[in-house]
Design a protein around this motif. Structure first.
Motif, short mmCIF file in Angstrom:
data_model
loop_
_atom_site.label_atom_id
_atom_site.label_comp_id
_atom_site.label_asym_id
_atom_site.label_seq_id
_atom_site.Cartn_x
_atom_site.Cartn_y
_atom_site.Cartn_z
N ASP A 55 8.78 25.21 49.43
CA ASP A 55 8.31 26.62 50.13
C ASP A 55 8.90 26.48 51.62
O ASP A 55 8.89 25.62 52.49
N ILE A 86 11.26 29.31 47.79
CA ILE A 86 10.42 30.35 47.56
C ILE A 86 10.07 30.61 49.24
O ILE A 86 10.28 29.79 49.95
N ASN A 87 9.29 31.74 49.53
CA ASN A 87 8.71 31.97 50.69
C ASN A 87 9.66 32.08 52.02
O ASN A 87 9.36 31.48 52.90
N ASN A 266 11.99 32.11 37.58
CA ASN A 266 10.82 32.32 38.46
C ASN A 266 11.40 33.47 39.27
O ASN A 266 12.41 33.35 40.24
N GLU A 268 10.52 35.02 41.65
CA GLU A 268 10.47 34.91 43.14
C GLU A 268 11.11 33.94 43.84
O GLU A 268 11.08 33.62 45.39
N ALA A 269 12.18 33.28 43.15
CA ALA A 269 12.88 31.93 43.74
C ALA A 269 14.41 32.27 43.58
O ALA A 269 14.71 32.97 42.69
#
Length: 286
Positions: A55, A86-87, A266, A268-269
């Motif tokens: 993260d 991510i994020n 994934n 989102e990654a």
């Protein structure tokens, strides 16, 4: 997305792209078929990689949670040499979708439109199929678009598609955010090894002069997928390679301890691989 600093190679251009071979209806050319010990088909039975997820928001947080995330990063780089990020503010999932979409749209255009951005003899940059560097080479089953994105004064805009209209703007924004993320990771890698924060960043050099190359890969459906490989096994010479996977089609694999692993999807990654340069500087004392 790969960061490299390799010198220009002497290359030969393939006569047709893979997409053109498919539409021509000809049999699978011998030059794309892997044989003997080099043959390795995509095997759905391969174990799924337990790839760490980092993260970035926590990694850069002033709170105690950043210490835990730094330890996760250290473990990921030591054990796997890669992770999923991510994020990160600036590269949200929606923007990853946009970046992926402009690439797909480019490959959907007719051959005569894409050919305006074709590679030239002796160059690796531009649109085309696998680069031929040896007579007995087995070719990758892929068409690609290779573009230098940094430093900005080294961009060859004649190879940057003007279609779709948002392509150039989107790639520029993506490059800008990856440059920031690259700086974060170089600092974090130094910190988790108890080194001075800017240690690796100073070795890497000024970000304005660092080389970043974008490579878009397109894998047309193959009549004999058991005989070809999309991209041959290789190591990355970069500091970090940033991989944006297709959201529906799995295919990326990593080799560890002589065992191949499938990389899970994934959406989102970003998959981030530590390249040869990162491995070298991580073993140098500041």
């Amino acid at each position: 997305m790969a960061e490299t600093s390799s010198s220009p190679a002497q290359v030969e251009l393939a006569s047709k792209t893979v997409q053109e071979l498919i539409t021509s209806g000809k049999e699978l050319p011998e030059s794309y078929i892997y044989k003997g010990s080099d043959a390795r088909s995509l095997d759905a039975s391969l174990p799924l990689m337990d790839i760490p997820i980092i993260d970035i928001g926590l990694l850069t947080s002033p709170s105690s949670s950043s210490t835990q995330e730094l330890e996760k990063l250290r473990s990921a780089l030591s054990f796997w040499g890669c992770f999923q990020a991510i994020n990160y503010h600036g590269i949200e999932p929606e923007f990853l979708d946009k970046m992926s979409e402009v690439g797909k749209q480019f490959f959907d255009f007719p051959p005569e439109t894409k050919q305006k951005y074709s590679r030239e003899d002796g160059s690796t940059e531009g649109y085309g199929s696998d680069i031929i560097i040896a007579e007995e080479q087995t070719l990758d089953w892929t068409d690609r678009l290779l573009l230098t994105t940094s430093p900005k004064d080294q961009r060859q805009l004649k190879f940057w598609p003007e279609i779709p209209e948002s392509f150039r703007e989107t790639l520029h924004e993506y490059t800008t955010e990856l440059e920031k993320l690259n700086e974060i990771l170089l600092k974090a890698m130094a910190t988790c090894l108890n080194l001075e924060e800017n240690c690796f960043l100073d070795m890497y050099g000024e970000k304005e002069n660092a080389t970043m190359i974008a490579r878009f890969n397109f894998y047309p459906p193959c009549p004999r997928p058991d005989l070809v490989i999309g991209v041959k096994p290789h190591a990355d010479a970069s500091a970090f390679t940033y991989l944006l996977q297709d959201k529906q089609v799995e295919g990326l694999q990593f080799l560890k301890d002589n065992q191949w692993y499938r990389v899970p999807l994934n959406p989102e990654a970003l998959v981030i691989n530590a390249g040869d340069y990162a491995e070298v500087i991580a073993n140098i004392s500041c």
